[in-house]
Design a protein around this motif. Structure first.
Motif, PDB file in Angstrom:
ATOM      1  N   LYS A 119       1.050  -1.300   0.016  1.00 45.16           N
ATOM      2  CA  LYS A 119       0.040  -0.196  -0.021  1.00 45.16           C
ATOM      3  C   LYS A 119       0.867   1.154   0.039  1.00 45.16           C
ATOM      4  O   LYS A 119       0.622   2.037  -0.692  1.00 45.16           O
ATOM      5  CB  LYS A 119      -0.948  -0.035   1.002  1.00 45.16           C
ATOM      6  N   LYS A 120       1.801   1.405   0.868  1.00 48.67           N
ATOM      7  CA  LYS A 120       2.762   2.243   0.765  1.00 48.67           C
ATOM      8  C   LYS A 120       3.400   2.423  -0.597  1.00 48.67           C
ATOM      9  O   LYS A 120       3.708   3.890  -1.062  1.00 48.67           O
ATOM     10  CB  LYS A 120       3.961   2.053   1.924  1.00 48.67           C
TER      11      LYS A 120
ATOM     12  N   LYS B 189      -6.633  -0.405  -3.587  1.00 56.51           N
ATOM     13  CA  LYS B 189      -7.436  -0.294  -2.434  1.00 56.51           C
ATOM     14  C   LYS B 189      -7.061  -1.752  -1.988  1.00 56.51           C
ATOM     15  O   LYS B 189      -7.260  -2.592  -2.472  1.00 56.51           O
ATOM     16  CB  LYS B 189      -8.874  -0.081  -2.643  1.00 56.51           C
ATOM     17  N   ILE B 190      -6.636  -1.762  -0.579  1.00 57.62           N
ATOM     18  CA  ILE B 190      -6.532  -3.370   0.012  1.00 57.62           C
ATOM     19  C   ILE B 190      -7.441  -3.109   1.346  1.00 57.62           C
ATOM     20  O   ILE B 190      -7.636  -2.307   1.980  1.00 57.62           O
ATOM     21  CB  ILE B 190      -5.021  -3.446   0.556  1.00 57.62           C
TER      22      ILE B 190
END
Length: 98
Positions: free
Chosen positions: A38-39, A46-47
Motif C-alpha cells: 500500500k505504501k 485499495k486493500i
C-alpha cells in the motif's frame, strides 16, 4: 459487509482483498507485506481485509478454504487469486500485470 463489499470491488481502481483469520499465523506475517504494498502503490490500489470468521457467507461465496487468501478485483472482476503469504515484490508485480 456483503452489499458494501460489492460496491468496494466494483471501484475503478484495483482492489486487493485479504481473506484472513485472527488465529492464523501466516495471516499475521502478511500484515506488514500488505502495508508495504500500500505504501509503494498508494492510491493506485485499495486493500481491504475480510475476517472469514465474521464474514462466513462472503468467504463461502468466494470458496475461501484456507487463509490467508488474496483475491485481486479490477472493476468488479476477479483477475487473480492465491492462498498463502507472498513477498512484497511478487505481489506488486502481480497487481501491476493483472
Amino acid at each position: 459487509m456483503k452489499s458494501n463489499f460489492k460496491n468496494i470491488v466494483n471501484a475503478d481502481k484495483p482492489v486487493l482483498v485479504d481473506f484472513f483469520a485472527d488465529w492464523c499465523g501466516p495471516c499475521k506475517m502478511l500484515i506488514p507485506v500488505l502495508a508495504e504494498v500500500k505504501k509503494e502503490l498508494g492510491d493506485a490500489i485499495k486493500i481491504i481485509k475480510v475476517d472469514v470468521d465474521k464474514n462466513k457467507s462472503l468467504a463461502d461465496q468466494f470458496q475461501v478454504r484456507g487463509v490467508p487468501t488474496l483475491i485481486l478485483f479490477k472493476k468488479g472482476k476477479k483477475v487473480w487469486r492465491q492462498s498463502g503469504v507472498l513477498q512484497k515484490a511478487d505481489l506488486i508485480q502481480i497487481i501491476k500485470s493483472s
